[in-house]
Design a protein around this motif. Structure first.
Motif, mmCIF file in Angstrom:
data_model
loop_
_atom_site.group_PDB
_atom_site.id
_atom_site.type_symbol
_atom_site.label_atom_id
_atom_site.label_comp_id
_atom_site.label_asym_id
_atom_site.label_seq_id
_atom_site.Cartn_x
_atom_site.Cartn_y
_atom_site.Cartn_z
ATOM 1 N N LEU A 1 0.833 -1.199 0.000
ATOM 2 C CA LEU A 1 0.000 0.000 0.000
ATOM 3 C C LEU A 1 0.867 1.248 0.000
ATOM 4 O O LEU A 1 1.821 1.352 0.783
ATOM 5 N N VAL A 2 0.542 2.187 -0.897
ATOM 6 C CA VAL A 2 1.199 3.494 -0.933
ATOM 7 C C VAL A 2 0.142 4.555 -0.661
ATOM 8 O O VAL A 2 -0.886 4.598 -1.339
ATOM 9 N N VAL A 3 0.389 5.404 0.333
ATOM 10 C CA VAL A 3 -0.528 6.481 0.684
ATOM 11 C C VAL A 3 0.142 7.814 0.381
ATOM 12 O O VAL A 3 1.249 8.080 0.862
ATOM 13 N N VAL A 4 -0.507 8.635 -0.439
ATOM 14 C CA VAL A 4 -0.046 10.009 -0.665
ATOM 15 C C VAL A 4 -0.863 10.896 0.268
ATOM 16 O O VAL A 4 -2.085 10.990 0.135
ATOM 17 N N LEU A 5 -0.192 11.517 1.232
ATOM 18 C CA LEU A 5 -0.884 12.212 2.317
ATOM 19 C C LEU A 5 -0.586 13.712 2.289
ATOM 20 O O LEU A 5 0.541 14.142 2.541
ATOM 21 N N GLY A 6 -1.608 14.491 1.962
ATOM 22 C CA GLY A 6 -1.511 15.937 2.077
ATOM 23 C C GLY A 6 -2.128 16.397 3.384
ATOM 24 O O GLY A 6 -2.605 15.589 4.188
ATOM 25 N N HIS A 7 -2.151 17.703 3.610
ATOM 26 C CA HIS A 7 -2.740 18.201 4.850
ATOM 27 C C HIS A 7 -3.227 19.632 4.670
ATOM 28 O O HIS A 7 -2.762 20.362 3.795
ATOM 29 N N GLU A 8 -4.175 20.015 5.494
ATOM 30 C CA GLU A 8 -4.689 21.377 5.482
ATOM 31 C C GLU A 8 -3.578 22.371 5.794
ATOM 32 O O GLU A 8 -2.628 22.054 6.508
ATOM 33 N N SER A 9 -3.704 23.572 5.250
ATOM 34 C CA SER A 9 -2.758 24.665 5.515
ATOM 35 C C SER A 9 -1.331 24.304 5.138
ATOM 36 O O SER A 9 -0.387 24.697 5.819
ATOM 37 N N CYS A 10 -1.184 23.566 4.051
ATOM 38 C CA CYS A 10 0.154 23.202 3.582
ATOM 39 C C CYS A 10 0.869 24.456 3.068
ATOM 40 O O CYS A 10 0.375 25.140 2.161
ATOM 41 N N GLY A 11 2.040 24.759 3.618
ATOM 42 C CA GLY A 11 2.764 25.959 3.234
ATOM 43 C C GLY A 11 3.202 25.956 1.789
ATOM 44 O O GLY A 11 3.154 26.989 1.109
ATOM 45 N N ALA A 12 3.634 24.801 1.299
ATOM 46 C CA ALA A 12 4.095 24.716 -0.087
ATOM 47 C C ALA A 12 2.946 24.951 -1.055
ATOM 48 O O ALA A 12 3.096 25.636 -2.076
ATOM 49 N N VAL A 13 1.789 24.382 -0.752
ATOM 50 C CA VAL A 13 0.624 24.573 -1.612
ATOM 51 C C VAL A 13 0.144 26.024 -1.527
ATOM 52 O O VAL A 13 -0.217 26.638 -2.545
ATOM 53 N N THR A 14 0.141 26.577 -0.332
ATOM 54 C CA THR A 14 -0.267 27.975 -0.170
ATOM 55 C C THR A 14 0.635 28.904 -0.964
ATOM 56 O O THR A 14 0.163 29.834 -1.635
ATOM 57 N N ALA A 15 1.956 28.663 -0.921
ATOM 58 C CA ALA A 15 2.889 29.494 -1.676
ATOM 59 C C ALA A 15 2.632 29.389 -3.171
ATOM 60 O O ALA A 15 2.755 30.377 -3.913
ATOM 61 N N THR A 16 2.242 28.192 -3.615
ATOM 62 C CA THR A 16 1.939 28.005 -5.042
ATOM 63 C C THR A 16 0.693 28.779 -5.441
ATOM 64 O O THR A 16 0.671 29.453 -6.480
ATOM 65 N N VAL A 17 -0.347 28.705 -4.624
ATOM 66 C CA VAL A 17 -1.575 29.445 -4.915
ATOM 67 C C VAL A 17 -1.293 30.949 -4.923
ATOM 68 O O VAL A 17 -1.766 31.680 -5.807
ATOM 69 N N ASP A 18 -0.498 31.408 -3.963
ATOM 70 C CA ASP A 18 -0.184 32.831 -3.901
ATOM 71 C C ASP A 18 0.555 33.284 -5.159
ATOM 72 O O ASP A 18 0.314 34.390 -5.667
ATOM 73 N N GLU A 19 1.441 32.449 -5.669
ATOM 74 C CA GLU A 19 2.147 32.827 -6.889
ATOM 75 C C GLU A 19 1.204 32.836 -8.086
ATOM 76 O O GLU A 19 1.360 33.653 -9.005
ATOM 77 N N MET A 20 0.240 31.936 -8.094
ATOM 78 C CA MET A 20 -0.725 31.918 -9.192
ATOM 79 C C MET A 20 -1.622 33.151 -9.171
ATOM 80 O O MET A 20 -2.133 33.588 -10.196
ATOM 81 N N LEU A 21 -1.817 33.729 -7.994
ATOM 82 C CA LEU A 21 -2.667 34.901 -7.843
ATOM 83 C C LEU A 21 -1.905 36.213 -7.996
ATOM 84 O O LEU A 21 -2.478 37.237 -8.390
ATOM 85 N N HIS A 22 -0.622 36.176 -7.665
ATOM 86 C CA HIS A 22 0.162 37.402 -7.623
ATOM 87 C C HIS A 22 1.524 37.176 -8.282
ATOM 88 O O HIS A 22 1.876 36.070 -8.679
ATOM 89 N N LYS A 23 2.303 38.211 -8.346
ATOM 90 C CA LYS A 23 3.654 38.145 -8.884
ATOM 91 C C LYS A 23 4.524 37.273 -7.976
ATOM 92 O O LYS A 23 4.435 37.368 -6.749
ATOM 93 N N PRO A 24 5.375 36.410 -8.536
ATOM 94 C CA PRO A 24 6.239 35.563 -7.706
ATOM 95 C C PRO A 24 7.105 36.375 -6.756
ATOM 96 O O PRO A 24 7.689 37.395 -7.150
#
Length: 238
Positions: A137-160
């Protein structure tokens, strides 16, 4: 922002496909139960997943079975290990898989890095887990308030604005968030982004040629989940 290191990693993701597929194919053989188990060793991926779910419920209920590990337990792991599942998770200090699934030493093979991304290092670790440790079994586990994902969303919304190497990490996450509605409210958008990133990591692994065949033939099972920080619950994805 693109760096030579990031380009190298992206290219090598595809190059590692054959090796991962061969490793996934080896996952069907599970070693027999041994003396280091406190619960019955799962016979297949279904039982492995059920054990993780039961452990997570104990964690939520504050009724852990594995609140400590004595030296007598550790001594059994000096010569060997036989984890029953592999977890690819984030490096976030609030999401230790062994605790949230209430398992003991030697029961999970964990791979942790920011944003649970797929890169050459990750594929090599997965290859080791399924080829040599035989985890079904392989589990890919994310989590709420992930900093890396948040930084990605912020870059998609604003200038890097992030520095070079965080920018390289963002570039590995961004392709999986391309279908998000960026007009959603921030909290809703970030929750959707975390789930989308888990599915993106799974999709990358599942579309490696040999990996796809091994999954289709049922020789290994891969599931995704999102850890809820407030409740401690792992929400497994359909």
């Amino acid at each position: 922002m693109t760096t030579p290191n990031m380009k190298r990693r992206q290219c090598l993701i595809g190059a590692c496909g054959l090796g991962l597929g061969m490793a996934l194919g080896a996952a069907a053989e599970v070693p027999p139960p041994g003396s280091i188990d406190t619960e019955p060793y799962p016979r297949d991926a279904g039982e492995a997943l059920a054990r993780l779910k039961k452990g997570n419920q104990r964690f939520i209920d504050d009724k852990p079975l594995h609140d400590r590990q004595e030296s007598s337990w550790r001594s059994l792991l000096v010569e060997t290990q036989k984890p029953f599942a592999t977890v690819l998770g984030c490096s976030d200090s609030r999401v230790p898989p062994e605790l949230i699934f209430d398992v003991g030493f030697g029961e999970l093979f964990t791979i942790r890095l920011a944003g649970n991304i797929i890169a050459r290092d990750v594929i090599g670790s997965l290859q080791y887990a399924v080829r040599h440790l035989h985890t079904p079994l392989v589990v890919v586990l994310g989590h709420e308030s992930c900093g890396a994902v948040t930084a990605t969303v912020d870059e998609m919304l604003h200038k890097p604005t992030e520095p070079e190497y965080i920018g390289a990490l963002i570039q590995l996450i961004k392709p999986g968030l391309g279908e998000l509605d960026l007009k959603l409210g921030r909290d809703t958008l970030l929750r959707a982004a975390v789930e989308a990133n888990v599915r993106w990591s799974m999709r990358q692994l599942a579309t490696l040629p040999e990996g796809e065949r091994a999954l289709r033939e049922g020789r290994v099972t891969m599931v995704g989940g999102v850890y809820e920080l407030a409740t401690g619950h792992v929400r497994f994805l359909n």
